[in-house]
Write a protein that holds these residues in place. Structure first.
Motif, mmCIF file in Angstrom:
data_model
loop_
_atom_site.group_PDB
_atom_site.id
_atom_site.type_symbol
_atom_site.label_atom_id
_atom_site.label_comp_id
_atom_site.label_asym_id
_atom_site.label_seq_id
_atom_site.Cartn_x
_atom_site.Cartn_y
_atom_site.Cartn_z
ATOM 1 N N ARG A 97 33.211 44.097 51.904
ATOM 2 C CA ARG A 97 32.924 42.666 52.014
ATOM 3 C C ARG A 97 31.459 42.382 51.720
ATOM 4 O O ARG A 97 31.123 41.418 51.019
ATOM 5 C CB ARG A 97 33.305 42.164 53.409
ATOM 6 N N ALA A 98 30.573 43.227 52.261
ATOM 7 C CA ALA A 98 29.140 43.041 52.002
ATOM 8 C C ALA A 98 28.845 43.125 50.517
ATOM 9 O O ALA A 98 28.080 42.321 49.962
ATOM 10 C CB ALA A 98 28.336 44.093 52.768
ATOM 11 N N ARG A 99 29.449 44.090 49.864
ATOM 12 C CA ARG A 99 29.208 44.273 48.432
ATOM 13 C C ARG A 99 29.735 43.090 47.627
ATOM 14 O O ARG A 99 29.065 42.598 46.718
ATOM 15 C CB ARG A 99 29.883 45.569 47.975
ATOM 16 N N SER A 100 30.925 42.625 47.972
ATOM 17 C CA SER A 100 31.513 41.491 47.256
ATOM 18 C C SER A 100 30.677 40.230 47.421
ATOM 19 O O SER A 100 30.408 39.505 46.458
ATOM 20 C CB SER A 100 32.940 41.226 47.758
ATOM 21 N N ILE A 101 30.261 39.954 48.658
ATOM 22 C CA ILE A 101 29.495 38.729 48.912
ATOM 23 C C ILE A 101 28.127 38.814 48.251
ATOM 24 O O ILE A 101 27.617 37.822 47.710
ATOM 25 C CB ILE A 101 29.378 38.487 50.437
ATOM 26 N N ALA A 102 27.514 40.009 48.279
ATOM 27 C CA ALA A 102 26.205 40.178 47.637
ATOM 28 C C ALA A 102 26.279 39.905 46.140
ATOM 29 O O ALA A 102 25.298 39.440 45.538
ATOM 30 C CB ALA A 102 25.678 41.590 47.888
ATOM 31 N N ARG A 103 27.419 40.150 45.537
ATOM 32 C CA ARG A 103 27.571 39.903 44.097
ATOM 33 C C ARG A 103 27.421 38.423 43.746
ATOM 34 O O ARG A 103 27.146 38.078 42.599
ATOM 35 C CB ARG A 103 28.930 40.405 43.615
#
Length: 285
Positions: A49-55
């Motif tokens: 989730r962190a990676r997706s939102i950071a994108r």
């Protein structure tokens, strides 16, 4: 649970959401001694989730965003072996319980035993320490990501990119619906799902219309991915043809269902979706 923008947030709150998901991953890893299976599962979900939102913030500074993404990838990767071993055993045992075929059941039982042995060999404590270090790297890289002055436009472009990549993966999966292409579609659909949930307060109708369909799509593709892995492992066993045939038939049915749902979510022209996103998020920002 995916972190979401608060009512008082504007779209510059996206960075805060990434930090909250990093903190959630750390808390999950802290519980490794109590329930290692749950700890790995929850930590990996938070990292994804962190990676997706950071994108979503990629357009604010692509170089820094790349560092954030790379650190998140490392954090998830070191936990992947443990999670894959856990999920394969669970799935194999479920297949044994549900199998009414006396010819297929022995191979499925043998694979379940192998998966259990693999799971017991995984060093979760070491994986947790490595993941925690990667999360620290991600946090440091995130500190260098500037808060964009034009946050609504940056976020809209980030989500439009996610949609474009998912639509591209859908086209490839429709041409050749194999495990690899469907897994790539799943990853992009998962990004869209997490981003949509995170931005729920601000989302335009264009996102809301597709969100519930994406939930079912990701679940179907996740099961397809697990079964594809199971079929590959069965291929290494003797006298496993009946079990492989059973698993592959279920994979084919899941692929057909998933592609139908994916068309409903990602079948529009990306330029049309981008225009709607930019308009909707400008109003929200």
């Amino acid at each position: 649970m995916t972190e979401k923008l608060r009512n008082e947030d504007d779209l510059t709150g996206v960075t805060r959401l990434v930090r909250l998901e990093i903190a959630n991953a750390r808390r999950a890893l802290d519980g490794m001694g109590e329930d290692p299976l749950l700890a790995v599962h929850e930590a990996r979900k938070s990292i994804k989730r962190a990676r997706s939102i950071a994108r979503l913030l990629r357009e604010s500074d692509r170089e820094v965003a790349s560092l954030v993404n790379a650190a998140a990838r490392r954090a998830g990767h070191v936990l992947a072996e443990a999670r894959d071993a856990d999920s394969l055993e669970q799935l194999a045992r479920a297949m044994v319980r549900d199998c009414d075929d006396d010819v297929a059941r022995p191979a499925l039982s043998e694979l379940a035993a192998q998966a259990r042995a693999d799971r017991e060999r995984v060093d979760r404590e070491t994986a947790a320490r490595q993941a925690a270090r990667a999360l620290d790297e991600m946090d440091r890289a995130l500190a260098g990501l500037p808060t964009p002055d034009d946050a609504p436009d940056v976020v809209a472009r980030g989500m439009a990119r996610t949609y474009r990549r998912a639509a591209k993966r859908l086209g490839k999966a429709q041409s050749v619906p194999d495990g690899e292409r469907l897994h790539e579609l799943r990853k992009r659909a998962q990004d869209w799902r997490y981003q949509a949930i995170a931005l729920k307060r601000a989302w335009p109708d264009e996102v809301a219309r597709r969100k519930s369909q994406t939930d079912a799509l990701v679940d179907l593709l996740g099961l397809h991915h697990d079964l594809s892995r199971l079929a590959r492992r069965l291929d290494d066993l003797a006298d496993a043809d009946a079990a492989i045939e059973r698993v592959e038939a279920r994979c084919e049915a899941l692929a057909a269902q998933a592609l139908e749902r994916a068309e409903a979510v990602f079948g529009d022209r990306p330029k049309k979706v981008k225009k709607a996103l930019k308009s909707g998020f400008q109003d929200a920002g």
